[in-house]
Design an enzyme around this catalytic site. Structure first.
Site, PDB file in Angstrom:
ATOM      1  N   GLU A 137       0.605  -1.075   0.180  1.00 10.04           N
ATOM      2  CA  GLU A 137       0.051   0.118  -0.131  1.00 10.04           C
ATOM      3  C   GLU A 137       1.273   0.913   0.407  1.00 10.04           C
ATOM      4  O   GLU A 137       0.163   2.434  -0.039  1.00 10.04           O
ATOM      5  CB  GLU A 137      -1.212   0.295   1.296  1.00 10.04           C
ATOM      6  CG  GLU A 137      -1.829  -0.805   1.344  1.00 10.04           C
ATOM      7  CD  GLU A 137      -3.099  -0.765   2.073  1.00 10.04           C
ATOM      8  OE1 GLU A 137      -3.091   0.017   2.412  1.00 10.04           O
ATOM      9  OE2 GLU A 137      -4.096  -2.234   1.628  1.00 10.04           O
ATOM     10  N   LYS A 164       2.612   3.404   7.325  1.00  5.41           N
ATOM     11  CA  LYS A 164       3.544   1.988   6.959  1.00  5.41           C
ATOM     12  C   LYS A 164       5.180   2.878   5.722  1.00  5.41           C
ATOM     13  O   LYS A 164       5.945   2.232   5.918  1.00  5.41           O
ATOM     14  CB  LYS A 164       3.083   1.362   6.130  1.00  5.41           C
ATOM     15  CG  LYS A 164       1.935   0.559   7.358  1.00  5.41           C
ATOM     16  CD  LYS A 164       2.611  -0.472   8.592  1.00  5.41           C
ATOM     17  CE  LYS A 164       3.936  -1.739   7.996  1.00  5.41           C
ATOM     18  NZ  LYS A 164       3.928  -2.004   8.952  1.00  5.41           N
TER      19      LYS A 164
END
Ligand code: NAD
Ligand code: DAU
Length: 353
Positions: A137, A164
Site C-alpha cells: 500500500e 507504513k
C-alpha cells in the site's frame, strides 16, 4: 560472518494474524533458535493463535508495547537479540481513517523505538539484522495496467499506508545514516487462518455464516492481489536468512481479484459448505458507501524474490480459500472469543506485569 548465525530472535506482533504464522514457522523449524515474541495484545493480538506452541522450550512470549521506549531498551539490553523481525502494527485501513494518531504512534514511533534499541546491539554484533515487514500500500494506487516493483516510488494514500511508508523510510534512513543492517519486504493482501474478522475475507465468511449483509464498498471494482498467509511466512523466513542487506523485496500472489468477483466466489464456496441453495449467499451482497481515498488497484511484481531467492506461492487461491473457510468453520469459538471484550480482558490481565 555467516548469515545463519542469528539465533536469538525477536519477532514483534507475533500473536497477530501474519505474526502468528511466522512465529510458528520459526519455532517449529529452527529448534536451535530462541524466539521471543513481543506483542501488546491489542484487539488484533490473540494468544490462542499460538496455543499449540506456547510451551515450546525455544519460545518466550513477552507482553509489551513498542511505543514504550524504556521498556524496549531494557528488553533489548537484557536479551541481546541477533535479529528483529518487526510485524507489530496497527493494520486496518478503515481504523486508520477514524483514528490516524494511533497509527502514527505504533507504526512510526514504535518502529523508531525498535530501531534505536537495535543500534545499540548492532554496535557489538556485525551479524545483527533488522527485518521490517511492510505493505504494497506504500506505493499508492495502480491504474488498470502495470505492477509495483521494488523501484516504484512511494505514494501512500491512507493514514495507514502513510504510517507504513514513514516507517519504511525510517528503516532505510537508519541504514544510510547509522549503517544499521536492514532488509524490508512489501507484501500484498494476505488471507488465511487467524485473521481478525474486520478484513474483507474473514468478515465476509463470518457474515455469510450468520446470514448478515456483505458490505461491498463502492461499485466493488477495486482490485487486490491475494496471497495465502503461510506462503508469506515462508517468504519472510527466506528473506531473513538469504535476503541481501539494505534491499527491499516485493512479495505477492500473482493473483488479482476485483472485490465483487472475489465476493461472488466466496459466496459460491460458502453455499456449498453450508449446503445452501446456489445463489443464497449472493443475496447478502450489499453495495455501501465507498471507503474515502480508496486505492483502485494493487498488483505486485514478485520477480525479484522469485529469481534471487527462488520463492513462489505454493497454494492456489481456490485451495487457500477452501483451507481458510474450513478453518473458520472449525474455529467458531475463536471467532466468538476475538469478537468478545471479556476474552480480551481476561488474557490482558494474565500478562500484566
Ligand atoms: P494484525 O493487526 O493482525 O496484528 C498486529 C499485531 O501487532 C497484533 O498482535 C497486535 O497486538 C500487535 N501490536 C499492535 N500494536 C502494538 C504495539 N504498540 N506494541 C506491540 N504489539 C503491537 O496485523 P497483520 O495483518 O498480521 O500484519 C502484520 C504486519 O504485516 C503489519 O506490519 C502489516 O502492516 C504488515 N502487512 C500486512 C498485510 C495483510 O494483508 N494483513 C499485508 C502486507 C503487510
Ligand atoms: O495490500 C496489503 C494490505 O492489505 C495490508 O497492508 C493491510 O494491513 C491489510 O488490511 C490489507 O488492506 P486492504 O484495505 O486492502 O484490506 P481490506 O480487507 O480492508 O479490504 C480489501 C478490499 O475490500 C479493499 O478494496 C476494501 C474492500 N472492502 C473491505 C471491507 C472490510 C469492502 O468492500 N468491504 C469491507 O467490508
Amino acid at each position: 560472518m555467516e548469515k545463519n548465525t542469528r539465533k536469538n530472535i525477536l519477532i514483534t506482533g507475533g500473536v497477530g494474524f501474519i505474526g502468528s504464522h511466522v512465529v510458528r514457522q520459526f519455532v517449529t523449524k529452527y529448534g536451535d533458535y530462541h524466539i521471543f515474541n513481543l506483542d501488546a495484545l491489542t484487539y488484533a493480538g490473540n494468544l490462542e493463535n499460538l496455543k499449540d506452541i506456547e510451551k515450546a522450550p525455544n519460545y518466550t512470549f513477552v507482553k509489551g508495547d513498542i511505543t514504550d521506549a524504556d521498556f524496549i531498551n531494557h528488553l533489548f539490553f537484557q536479551n541481546s537479540f541477533d535479529g528483529v523481525i518487526h510485524l507489530a502494527a496497527e493494520s486496518h485501513v478503515d481504523r486508520s481513517i477514524t483514528n490516524p494518531l494511533s497509527f502514527v504512534r505504533t507504526n512510526v514511533l514504535g518502529t523508531v523505538n525498535l530501531l534505536n534499541a537495535s543500534l545499540e546491539l548492532a554496535k557489538d554484533n556485525p551479524n545483527f539484522l533488522f527485518y521490517h515487514i511492510s505493505t504494497d500500500e506504500v506505493f499508492g494506487s495502480l491504474g488498470k495496467d502495470g505492477f509495483f516493483t521494488e523501484n516504484t516510488s512511494y505514494d501512500p494514500n491512507s493514514p495507514y499506508s502513510a504510517s507504513k511508508a514513514s516507517s519504511d523510510h525510517f528503516v532505510r534512513a537508519y541504514g544510510e545514516t547509522y549503517k544499521l543492517p536492514f532488509v524490508i519486504s512489501n507484501c500484498s493482501n494476505n488471507y488465511g487462518p487467524n485473521q481478525f474478522p474486520e478484513k474483507l475475507i474473514p468478515l465476509f465468511i463470518n457474515n455469510i455464516i450468520q446470514n448478515k449483509p456483505l458490505p461491498v464498498y463502492g461499485d466493488g471494482n477495486y482490485t487486490r492481489d491475494w496471497l495465502f498467509v503461510k506462503d508469506h511466512a515462508k517468504a519472510i523466513d527466506l528473506i531473513f536468512h538469504e535476503g541481501n542487506r539494505g534491499e527491499t523485496y516485493n512479495v505477492g500472489g500473482f493473483n488479482e481479484w476485483k472485490n465483487i468477483d472475489l465476493t461472488q466466489l466466496l459466496c459460491r464456496l460458502m453455499d456449498k459448505k453450508l449446503n445452501r441453495q446456489e445463489g443464497a449467499s449472493e443475496k447478502l451482497i450489499t453495495f455501501v458507501k465507498d471507503r474515502p481515498g480508496h486505492d483502485l488497484r494493487y498488483a505486485i511484481d514478485a520477480t525479484k524474490i522469485n529469481q534471487e531467492l527462488g520463492w513462489k506461492p505454493s497454494v492456489t487461491f481456490e485451495e487457500g480459500l477452501e483451507k481458510t473457510i474450513d478453518w473458520y468453520f472449525d474455529n467458531q469459538e475463536w471467532l466468538d472469543h476475538v469478537t468478545s471484550g471479556d476474552y480480551l480482558e481476561y488474557y490482558k490481565k494474565q500478562y500484566q506485569a
